[in-house]
Enzyme design. Sequence first.
Site, PDB file in Angstrom:
ATOM      1  N   ALA A   1       0.282 -13.729 -41.159  1.00  0.00           N
ATOM      2  CA  ALA A   1      -0.980 -13.137 -40.720  1.00  0.00           C
ATOM      3  C   ALA A   1      -1.611 -13.890 -39.560  1.00  0.00           C
ATOM      4  O   ALA A   1      -2.773 -13.688 -39.264  1.00  0.00           O
ATOM      5  CB  ALA A   1      -1.955 -13.102 -41.897  1.00  0.00           C
ATOM      6  N   HIS A   2      -0.855 -14.765 -38.905  1.00  0.00           N
ATOM      7  CA  HIS A   2      -1.443 -15.525 -37.805  1.00  0.00           C
ATOM      8  C   HIS A   2      -1.754 -14.604 -36.640  1.00  0.00           C
ATOM      9  O   HIS A   2      -0.957 -13.741 -36.293  1.00  0.00           O
ATOM     10  CB  HIS A   2      -0.493 -16.644 -37.353  1.00  0.00           C
ATOM     11  CG  HIS A   2      -1.164 -17.638 -36.481  1.00  0.00           C
ATOM     12  ND1 HIS A   2      -1.233 -17.491 -35.121  1.00  0.00           N
ATOM     13  CD2 HIS A   2      -1.828 -18.775 -36.784  1.00  0.00           C
ATOM     14  CE1 HIS A   2      -1.901 -18.515 -34.613  1.00  0.00           C
ATOM     15  NE2 HIS A   2      -2.274 -19.310 -35.607  1.00  0.00           N
ATOM     16  N   PRO A   3      -2.918 -14.752 -36.008  1.00  0.00           N
ATOM     17  CA  PRO A   3      -3.304 -13.837 -34.927  1.00  0.00           C
ATOM     18  C   PRO A   3      -2.441 -13.961 -33.674  1.00  0.00           C
ATOM     19  O   PRO A   3      -2.384 -13.031 -32.879  1.00  0.00           O
ATOM     20  CB  PRO A   3      -4.752 -14.230 -34.622  1.00  0.00           C
ATOM     21  CG  PRO A   3      -4.939 -15.571 -35.215  1.00  0.00           C
ATOM     22  CD  PRO A   3      -3.961 -15.708 -36.338  1.00  0.00           C
TER      23      PRO A   3
END
Length: 169
Positions: free
Chosen positions: A123-125
């Site tokens: 879920a890292h941007p």
Amino acid sequence: MSHMGLDSLLVKNVKWIIFLSFCFPKDMKSIKQSMLLCCKLYVSESRNLGALDSIERAGRLDGETVIVNKFQDQAYHRIGYTLVSYIVHDSTRNLIYSPLQQSLQSMVEAAYEAINLELHCGAHPWLGVVDDIVFHLLAQASLEEATWFARKAAVFISNKFNVHASISI
């Protein structure tokens, strides 16, 4: 601090001592005047042990760069590697070389060969095979030297993999 944490800290310190002993003369004046750069490379993978092993092996090919830390970011399924090496200047004090450059390039190449983002679930941007590279000054290094290195890394990654590489200073 727990015994396990202390052992980990001692191992890191031993790596630094070995690194400094290997790379620099025994003359303390030379060590104090040495310039080191630190690079943190984050790759979007933490579960594929084969890919991670390949990336680490690539970073250890040049014995003049040391991987001093490996951070597993489980929430984002990514790994951060902290690399350190010296920098070399020519006789007019222009930066010309750092073993860190080749180690970083080798690790990025290994990451692009080994990681399939279609299978990644994090879920890292800043999702990407290599999602972040950060440079830190150590010893006598300057911001200009870190900037020079960051630009070289961005140009290499952009040209080699046909991806956008931006630099924030």
